[in-house]
Write a protein that holds these residues in place. Structure first.
Motif, PDB file in Angstrom:
ATOM      1  N   VAL A 107       0.685  -1.275  -0.090  1.00 23.95           N
ATOM      2  CA  VAL A 107       0.432  -0.175  -0.075  1.00 23.95           C
ATOM      3  C   VAL A 107       0.793   1.409   0.036  1.00 23.95           C
ATOM      4  N   LEU A 108       0.421   1.784  -1.168  1.00 24.88           N
ATOM      5  CA  LEU A 108       1.280   3.493  -0.736  1.00 24.88           C
ATOM      6  C   LEU A 108       0.483   4.055  -0.078  1.00 24.88           C
ATOM      7  N   LEU A 109       1.018   4.587   0.877  1.00 26.58           N
ATOM      8  CA  LEU A 109       0.460   5.913   1.931  1.00 26.58           C
ATOM      9  C   LEU A 109       0.513   6.804   1.812  1.00 26.58           C
ATOM     10  N   PHE A 110      -0.222   8.188   1.563  1.00 27.34           N
ATOM     11  CA  PHE A 110       0.151   9.369   1.141  1.00 27.34           C
ATOM     12  C   PHE A 110      -0.334  10.778   2.939  1.00 27.34           C
ATOM     13  N   GLU A 111       0.288  11.289   2.598  1.00 29.28           N
ATOM     14  CA  GLU A 111       0.303  12.358   3.587  1.00 29.28           C
ATOM     15  C   GLU A 111      -1.158  12.898   3.620  1.00 29.28           C
TER      16      GLU A 111
END
Length: 64
Positions: free
Chosen positions: A37-41
């Motif tokens: 998973v790419l988690l963005f701010e």
């Protein structure tokens, strides 16, 4: 992807955000979790299958 014990939650589980960090780039606003998973701010996510999860920050209510 996850190689440690106990294994991290999968990308399709409700607690996917609790997986371990693989890469963290706060200057670019994203982190990669070991479940892919790419988690963005802004709390948005990109799942390994290409599904997009919209940002889900809690709403802040101020008294007027």
């Amino acid at each position: 992807m996850c190689q440690h014990t106990p294994p991290c939650p999968t990308a399709d589980s409700a607690d996917r955000d609790s997986a371990r960090l693989v890469a963290h780039h706060p200057e670019q606003g994203w982190s990669l979790l070991c479940n892919g998973v790419l988690l963005f701010e802004d709390t948005g996510e990109l799942l390994p299958d290409g599904q997009i999860i919209a940002p889900h920050r809690p709403q802040v209510v101020t008294a007027a």
